[in-house]
Design a protein around this motif. Structure first.
Motif, mmCIF file in Angstrom:
data_model
loop_
_atom_site.group_PDB
_atom_site.id
_atom_site.type_symbol
_atom_site.label_atom_id
_atom_site.label_comp_id
_atom_site.label_asym_id
_atom_site.label_seq_id
_atom_site.Cartn_x
_atom_site.Cartn_y
_atom_site.Cartn_z
ATOM 1 N N VAL A 63 -2.722 -4.240 13.506
ATOM 2 C CA VAL A 63 -3.449 -5.106 12.536
ATOM 3 C C VAL A 63 -4.702 -4.094 11.725
ATOM 4 O O VAL A 63 -5.082 -4.438 10.618
ATOM 5 N N LEU A 64 -5.301 -3.098 12.503
ATOM 6 C CA LEU A 64 -6.191 -2.146 11.863
ATOM 7 C C LEU A 64 -5.681 -1.286 11.074
ATOM 8 O O LEU A 64 -6.068 -0.852 9.835
ATOM 9 N N GLN A 65 -4.389 -0.970 11.279
ATOM 10 C CA GLN A 65 -3.510 -0.303 10.128
ATOM 11 C C GLN A 65 -3.410 -0.981 8.926
ATOM 12 O O GLN A 65 -3.715 -0.373 7.770
ATOM 13 N N LEU A 66 -3.069 -2.165 8.988
ATOM 14 C CA LEU A 66 -3.156 -3.115 7.729
ATOM 15 C C LEU A 66 -4.349 -3.447 7.137
ATOM 16 O O LEU A 66 -4.562 -3.527 5.645
ATOM 17 N N GLU A 67 -5.360 -3.586 8.033
ATOM 18 C CA GLU A 67 -6.863 -3.681 7.297
ATOM 19 C C GLU A 67 -7.108 -2.354 6.747
ATOM 20 O O GLU A 67 -7.738 -2.532 5.623
ATOM 21 N N ALA A 68 -6.750 -1.330 7.168
ATOM 22 C CA ALA A 68 -6.994 0.006 6.397
ATOM 23 C C ALA A 68 -6.284 0.037 4.852
ATOM 24 O O ALA A 68 -6.925 0.389 3.918
#
Length: 152
Positions: A63-68
């Motif tokens: 989910v943090l990859q998506l946020e990035a």
């Protein structure tokens, strides 16, 4: 690519409201208005989420990859619109066709590629692909809107 499209962390912080520990874009490398943006995030063992995800086996949460990717998308939109966004904010509104392909670990340089799909008024649709060393780590389609901060 010309140097005028390279954005360092100071310029990124002028565009995005995010700050440590949630600012997930370190530099913008390439930008074509209305077409695409390429940026990156250096993944360090010092990231606070590695304390619990997972002890002894540090993996960047998907989910943090998506946020990035979403943050890179915000930079893309802010640089693609003709008028100044002033007191507006870029908000993620949806995700589709998300796939996680490979883990991201400390020491990786997460490349963030955002591609324009379409927009109408303040709604934007983009496709994002995150990669490490040419291998896809996460991908998906996402939508976002530009909203007034005062309306939140």
């Amino acid at each position: 690519m010309s140097n005028e499209h390279v954005l360092d962390i100071r310029k990124i912080m002028e565009m995005l409201p995010h700050r440590y520990p949630f600012l997930l874009v370190d530099r913008v490398l390439e930008f074509e208005s209305g077409v695409r943006l390429k940026a990156y995030k250096n993944v360090s063992m010092n990231e606070n989420y590695f304390q619990g995800h997972f002890p002894g086996l540090p993996v960047m949460p998907g989910v943090l990859q998506l946020e990035a990717l979403a943050q890179a998308g915000g930079i893309f939109v802010m640089n693609s619109v003709e008028e100044s966004l002033g007191d507006k904010i870029f908000l993620f509104t949806g995700l589709n066709k998300v796939k996680f392909r490979r883990p991201v670990v400390p020491g990786d340089r997460l490349e963030l590629n955002v591609f324009y799909e379409r927009h109408k008024l303040n709604m934007w649709k983009m496709r994002g692909v995150a990669e490490v060393d040419g291998q896809v780590t996460a991908q998906g389609e996402f939508s976002a809107t530009v909203a007034n901060k005062g309306d939140m």
